[in-house]
Design a protein around this motif. Sequence first.
Motif, mmCIF file in Angstrom:
data_model
loop_
_atom_site.group_PDB
_atom_site.id
_atom_site.type_symbol
_atom_site.label_atom_id
_atom_site.label_comp_id
_atom_site.label_asym_id
_atom_site.label_seq_id
_atom_site.Cartn_x
_atom_site.Cartn_y
_atom_site.Cartn_z
ATOM 1 N N ASN A 130 0.171 3.336 10.735
ATOM 2 C CA ASN A 130 -0.643 2.569 11.676
ATOM 3 C C ASN A 130 -0.119 2.780 13.088
ATOM 4 O O ASN A 130 1.083 2.666 13.335
ATOM 5 C CB ASN A 130 -0.599 1.079 11.325
ATOM 6 N N LEU A 150 0.079 7.548 5.576
ATOM 7 C CA LEU A 150 -0.653 7.026 6.731
ATOM 8 C C LEU A 150 0.265 6.129 7.552
ATOM 9 O O LEU A 150 1.049 5.362 7.001
ATOM 10 C CB LEU A 150 -1.870 6.206 6.268
ATOM 11 N N ARG A 203 -8.638 2.471 10.081
ATOM 12 C CA ARG A 203 -8.212 2.341 8.690
ATOM 13 C C ARG A 203 -9.040 1.299 7.928
ATOM 14 O O ARG A 203 -9.162 1.367 6.717
ATOM 15 C CB ARG A 203 -6.723 1.972 8.670
#
Length: 300
Positions: A35, A33, A56
């Motif tokens: 950001n 993942l 998230r």
Amino acid sequence: MVPDRSPKIDVDVNAYRPTQMYSCCPLCASDNLRNLWQINGYNIARCGGCSLVFVRDKVTAEELAAHYAVSRDEAYDDTNAECLNYYYQLLGDLLRRRFPQPGRILDVGCSRGWFLDVMNGWECHGNEIVPADAAAARERHGEGIFTGSLEDYPRRENYFDVITMQDVFDHFRDPLPALEKCRHMLRAGGLVVIKVHNISCLYAKLTGSHFYALVPPSHLFYYDRRTLTRALSEGGFQVVDSKFIGHLLKVKTVFWRLSRGNTSSLTYRIYKLLDGTGLGELKFRKNLHDIITVLAVKPA
Ligand SMILES: [Zn+2]
């Protein structure tokens, strides 16, 4: 490498409230993942595995309830019904071509029942969490209108021919159980229709973190054709069509959208100046491919 599906929780102890974050993608379970942005205090991430973009932070039901209690979509009042109706008519025509005989439809998050208004002759059902809107829909569509969330909606097995989710699917905290419930309630061969913002359109790419639909915690997931198809497939559906259907928009709504609800922004002040003026109420057609409508069937 096999993705670790065990629940992992990162806690940000510096936040004013303890924030739980996804450490794995809620769609494909990848831990790759990244950001992208922080907007309204929420972290927006993209999954390297399936390309899903999502908030998230694990937003709680209480947090969302508090958010919706104070936020309202000022540009979407009764006077905007004509703009909404433009899309609804096009979608209604699309459904009537697929279903020449009227059937049973459930409009999830039906608001005041505007879309059900165009489904003349169908057995109309809907759910709506805002009691005043549900009451308005019930006046025209009767007892088929349920006040409450899809989660609380009474299960009806193999009942509906069509279930529509327009501007609601990207609000769900947990989209896969919602799809599972829809699949359960549709008859075999029945259709689910999902309309959401398209995070992969050129306009979204050009505007980045300023894309008007990036409004957490209202929108928690940001789909495109690929990720929506994956979610539907995980939910047991088979995508049969996807469309970019045009919209009718008022000039003032453009500025309201661009302000993203920030009442101290310049665009919000322009919206207030235009509100109620001839120019502000002027309607035009737009299709930036920023809205995607996907149709998927429940296999027999
Ligand atoms: Zn993923």
